[in-house]
Design a protein around this motif. Structure first.
Motif: not given
Length: 230
Positions: A44-56
């Motif tokens: 979950i944390v890894e996916m959240l980190m990836q979504k953050q990188e996509d959205n920033i």
């Protein structure tokens, strides 16, 4: 180090003036618990980190972007099970994050009070403008500062624009902060000087090696800069 050329000392805000990242990690853990039926915490944390990188790049920095990242991750992990309950609980996590109890870094007022007798002090931060300004006002530190700059990314271009606004040459920038990526590297790259004050919790997005430069000064805590600058 001699410092007569520095009129200003610039301070990063989050995790330099006040605590910040630990609250994001707490929110991250709460989010993982909320979705624990769908995946292990690490996933979950890894996916959240990836979504953050996509959205920033689209939405910038701050808790609002964090909310979008959580909702994107929840939608993907939960599939058809994503419902109003998960949405409400996710939004509550972000609300708690945005309105957490405020804690200044230990010793920061002592440092600002002493430096303010010799230098003009300024805040150089990045992120969502209303969110950063709200923190600045809540901190009670406004009385120490002559200027606050809320940048989009803390890129080299952002620092150059800030210098021009304050009628400074790039080499006259002296930046104090905890993030190598945002506070140290770009300042060094444009010819300025940076003091790295490490924080015990660092966002993965901000991690990088410290530049090999004699214009980088490393200290263990914020009070040590008084020995350097006074």
């Amino acid at each position: 180090m001699t410092t007569p050329q520095f009129k200003y000392v610039f301070f990063d805000a989050d995790d330099t003036l006040w605590e910040n990242e630990s609250y994001f990690r707490e929110a991250e853990h709460k989010f993982a618990l909320l979705l624990s039926a769908y995946a292990p915490e690490k996933e979950i944390v890894e996916m959240l980190m990836q979504k953050q990188e996509d959205n920033i790049p689209v939405y910038g920095y701050g808790s609002k972007t964090y909310l979008i990242g959580m909702l994107d991750a929840a939608t993907e992990l939960c599939g058809e099970d994503f419902d109003s309950r998960i949405y409400r609980k996710t939004k509550q996590i972000i609300h708690d994050l945005a309105y957490h109890e405020f804690h200044l870094k230990e010793g920061i007022e002592e440092v600002l009070g002493a430096l303010g007798k010799k230098y003009r002090l300024a805040v150089a931060t990045k992120g969502d403008l209303p969110e950063q300004m709200n923190k600045y006002r809540e901190s009670g530190l406004k009385k120490y500062f002559h200027h606050i700059e809320v940048m989009e990314k803390k890129s080299e271009e952002d620092y150059l624009e800030m210098a021009a606004k304050l009628d400074l040459r790039p080499e006259e920038i002296l930046m104090v902060g905890n993030s190598v990526k945002s506070d140290i590297a770009p300042v060094i790259n444009i010819g300025g000087t940076a003091i790295h004050v490490p924080h015990e919790v660092t966002w993965a997005h901000e991690m990088m090696d410290i530049p090999d430069s004699d214009r980088v000064i490393e200290v263990k805590n914020i009070k040590e800069i008084l020995k350097i600058l006074l």
